[in-house]
Write a protein that holds these residues in place. Structure first.
Motif, mmCIF file in Angstrom:
data_model
loop_
_atom_site.group_PDB
_atom_site.id
_atom_site.type_symbol
_atom_site.label_atom_id
_atom_site.label_comp_id
_atom_site.label_asym_id
_atom_site.label_seq_id
_atom_site.Cartn_x
_atom_site.Cartn_y
_atom_site.Cartn_z
ATOM 1 N N ILE A 166 18.331 -11.912 1.313
ATOM 2 C CA ILE A 166 18.228 -12.275 2.733
ATOM 3 C C ILE A 166 18.459 -11.039 3.594
ATOM 4 O O ILE A 166 17.740 -10.785 4.578
ATOM 5 N N ALA A 167 19.467 -10.247 3.211
ATOM 6 C CA ALA A 167 19.739 -9.016 3.957
ATOM 7 C C ALA A 167 18.558 -8.053 3.866
ATOM 8 O O ALA A 167 18.205 -7.381 4.853
ATOM 9 N N MET A 168 17.919 -7.968 2.718
ATOM 10 C CA MET A 168 16.743 -7.106 2.585
ATOM 11 C C MET A 168 15.612 -7.584 3.488
ATOM 12 O O MET A 168 14.884 -6.773 4.088
ATOM 13 N N ASP A 169 15.441 -8.887 3.615
ATOM 14 C CA ASP A 169 14.437 -9.419 4.533
ATOM 15 C C ASP A 169 14.764 -9.046 5.975
ATOM 16 O O ASP A 169 13.871 -8.708 6.763
ATOM 17 N N GLU A 170 16.039 -9.126 6.321
ATOM 18 C CA GLU A 170 16.436 -8.756 7.683
ATOM 19 C C GLU A 170 16.185 -7.273 7.932
ATOM 20 O O GLU A 170 15.785 -6.872 9.038
ATOM 21 N N PRO B 221 7.978 -6.986 3.697
ATOM 22 C CA PRO B 221 9.108 -7.192 2.780
ATOM 23 C C PRO B 221 8.808 -6.810 1.337
ATOM 24 O O PRO B 221 9.700 -6.323 0.636
ATOM 25 N N VAL B 222 7.582 -7.033 0.876
ATOM 26 C CA VAL B 222 7.234 -6.634 -0.489
ATOM 27 C C VAL B 222 7.234 -5.114 -0.604
ATOM 28 O O VAL B 222 7.812 -4.540 -1.530
ATOM 29 N N GLU B 223 6.612 -4.454 0.365
ATOM 30 C CA GLU B 223 6.536 -2.998 0.343
ATOM 31 C C GLU B 223 7.924 -2.375 0.460
ATOM 32 O O GLU B 223 8.222 -1.362 -0.206
ATOM 33 N N LEU B 224 8.781 -2.966 1.279
ATOM 34 C CA LEU B 224 10.144 -2.435 1.428
ATOM 35 C C LEU B 224 10.848 -2.393 0.078
ATOM 36 O O LEU B 224 11.486 -1.389 -0.278
ATOM 37 N N ARG B 225 10.748 -3.465 -0.664
ATOM 38 C CA ARG B 225 11.430 -3.518 -1.960
ATOM 39 C C ARG B 225 10.823 -2.521 -2.936
ATOM 40 O O ARG B 225 11.547 -1.844 -3.675
ATOM 41 N N LYS B 226 9.503 -2.400 -2.950
ATOM 42 C CA LYS B 226 8.858 -1.467 -3.870
ATOM 43 C C LYS B 226 9.266 -0.024 -3.577
ATOM 44 O O LYS B 226 9.413 0.787 -4.503
ATOM 45 N N ARG B 227 9.470 0.297 -2.301
ATOM 46 C CA ARG B 227 9.875 1.657 -1.945
ATOM 47 C C ARG B 227 11.290 1.984 -2.425
ATOM 48 O O ARG B 227 11.673 3.168 -2.464
#
Length: 573
Positions: A363-367, A376-382
């Protein structure tokens, strides 16, 4: 033949890919399925011996200390044999893999619903009526509310790298949020149940348990007997979710009563007692801090968790266990804090730690993605690291990026998804979301014995359990594949401490650990067959009951004059 393998040895081969039977990865009916759907699979409380008595616990309605108890009215009731208020009764179940007795003695009441005595009668109804007829005095507990300074902060559960506060100050985008999750209770379809029967100084317990090699020692320690004089039978378990990892009150209560009365005693907890007296997942409070640059690359991660449990319990919900290795970030802080409270014992409940910890972290990563304006997908991949950010060890594999891409493609993920709460269809708000999911990977020591008979059938013996997760099917397929047999030629025998001790069901390590020991046992048989044929195990093909080597095919029955037995052992920690 013994085949032993230590799992810290480098071994990247996948021998199963070289097998020829073609059983793995194909649909099959569960071998025990007909027994279960017809109601003939003997669960813990169903294999009732002749003359069995029934037990029902007396529950505590409030906290405090039991200063007196009067069972005269209960003992005068027809069919009632005894009311036990013994020091060896358990306050709560063992934690998973405890391997020793949990807290014993029930005079101090630590939670509402704690068993404080046991009524035993000819029928369950009579035992329940007797339990309700017992009167007692409980002094009021002098326990103050938990304040922040009361939390324990174990040194071995804290970690830090770099300077997270500085990373937060210097970051282009930050998240600093506190989340909370409620407690959960286990409620498997089969309640906690045990039947205890003594034969002289030897005890047989039929119970609903997940980890028999530990449960045997836990029960023996609770009773003060030699584990070698104890046999536990648990061939079918109607769900566990972690609540049946350790020996619980009904097993010890049934054993104590059966020893005193000289007759078998069975106890099946009521649904209310299961909720009150077994295991809960702790409630959590989690503060999550994230620091990232303008492109969303994390420089700092902070995760503090506050959880609770009873006094004297070593377990605490491992909320942060996935945080250290999932995403990159040079500056880190992990905090773990435990409050001692008067509530049902906290323990492992389906995916302990990750179920609540990853949820809040994602949830924090989404925020963070929303604040940075990044998909959100790209954020996690980075932010997927090449090596463990805490230890610097390289991963043997990291499939998260592939999993995210596959999920996005399957879902039809739209990277331009609107802001949360901005899309409406009539009275409905429509949203889309995603999250990563990871799980720690653990291997546990496990043993299994496989016997190949001249008639072309195989028997697998291990004290591994099946809590509805498919252990019978998994080990059947594995054995059939390795030995070139049809699944119906394999007889898997589980849930008996007279068999070699397996890993047990829990921690998501059952299939990998117990399966590895079965694999090694089959490997031993294959080596013996290869030796008879004058070839190597790697050059041997077993398929449809035939041993094939050097372009020669020989029926297994022609090679075996007597059963071939092999013990496979995996050692891991």
């Amino acid at each position: 033949m013994n085949v032993h393998h230590k799992m810290d040895e480098a071994d990247r081969r996948n021998r199963l890919d070289d097998m020829a039977q073609g059983v793995l990865s194909t649909p099959m009916d569960r071998p025990e399925g007909p027994l279960k759907v017809s109601g003939t699979a003997p669960y813990a409380h169903e294999a009732q011996p002749e003359g069995m008595l029934h037990g029902c616990f007396v529950r505590a309605p409030r906290l405090g200390q039991v200063t007196s108890m009067n069972a005269d009215k209960a003992l005068a009731m027809e069919g009632v044999h005894t009311v036990l208020h013994a020091d060896k009764l358990l306050r709560n179940p063992c934690q998973g893999t405890a391997n020793e007795a949990p807290v014993q003695g029930v005079r101090d009441v630590h939670y509402v619903g704690q068993p404080i005595a046991l009524a035993v009668a000819d029928s369950f109804e009579a035992a329940r009526a007797a339990a309700q007829a017992v009167t007692f005095e409980i002094t009021d507990a002098d326990r103050n509310p938990v304040t922040p300074q009361d939390y324990e902060t174990p040194e071995d559960k804290q970690s830090a790298q770099g300077d997270l506060d500085k990373a937060m100050r210097d970051a282009a985008v930050t998240v600093d949020q506190t989340y909370s999750t409620p407690p959960h209770n286990s409620a498997a379809m089969e309640p906690h149940a045990s039947i205890a029967q003594w034969d002289g100084d030897r005890l047989t317990l039929r119970g609903a348990y997940q980890m028999l090699k530990y449960n045997r020692n836990e029960l023996a320690d609770s009773l003060g007997i030699d584990p070698k004089k104890l046999r536990i039978l648990s061939p079918y378990v109607g769900g566990g979710f972690g609540s049946k990892l350790g020996i619980a009150q009904e097993a010890v209560g049934a054993a104590l009563a059966a020893r005193e009365l000289g007759r078998p005693v069975g106890i099946a907890m009521t649904r209310q007692q299961v909720f009150e007296a077994t295991m809960r997942r702790s409630e959590t409070r989690q503060r999550i801090r994230l620091a990232a640059d303008a492109e969303g690359r994390l420089s700092g991660i902070g995760h503090d968790a506050w959880v609770s449990n009873l006094p004297d319990e070593t377990f605490s919900e491992p909320v942060t266990q996935a945080t250290p290795f999932t995403y990159r970030g040079a500056h880190r802080h992990i905090g773990h804090h435990i409050a001692r409270v008067s509530r049902t014992c906290a323990g492992s409940v389906r995916a302990p730690g990750e179920a609540v910890g990853i949820t809040c972290f994602e949830i924090a990563m989404d925020e963070l993605a929303h604040a940075a304006g990044i998909d959100p997908v790209e954020l996690r991949k980075r932010n997927i690291p090449e090596e463990d950010p805490t230890t610097g060890k390289p991963y043997s594999s990291n499939m998260l990026a592939k999993a995210l891409d596959a999920g996005a493609q399957t879902f039809g993920w739209d990277a331009t998804c609107p802001a949360p709460g901005s899309r409406r269809e009539g009275e409905w708000l429509i949203g889309q979301g995603m999250a990563s999911a990871v799980r720690v990977n653990i291997l546990m020591g496990s043993k299994a014995r496989v016997t190949l008979d001249p008639d072309g059938s195989a028997v697998v013996e291990t004290d591994m359990t099946d809590i509805g997760t498919g252990s019978y099917a998994i080990l059947t397929q594995l054995t059939a594949e390795m030995l070139g047999l049809r699944p119906d030629q394999v007889d898997v025998r589980l849930g008996d401490t007279d068999n070699p001790p397996a890993s047990g069901s829990g921690g998501s390590w059952g299939a990998s650990s117990a399966g590895s020991s079965v694999f090694l046992a089959c490997q031993g048989i294959r080596s013996r067959i290869a030796e008879q044929l004058g070839t190597s195990e790697e050059q041997l093909t077993l398929k449809d009951g035939q041993a094939i080597a050097d372009n020669r095919s020989t029926p297994l029955g022609d090679l075996l004059n007597e059963p071939l037995e092999s013990l496979g052992e995996i050692e891991a920690g």
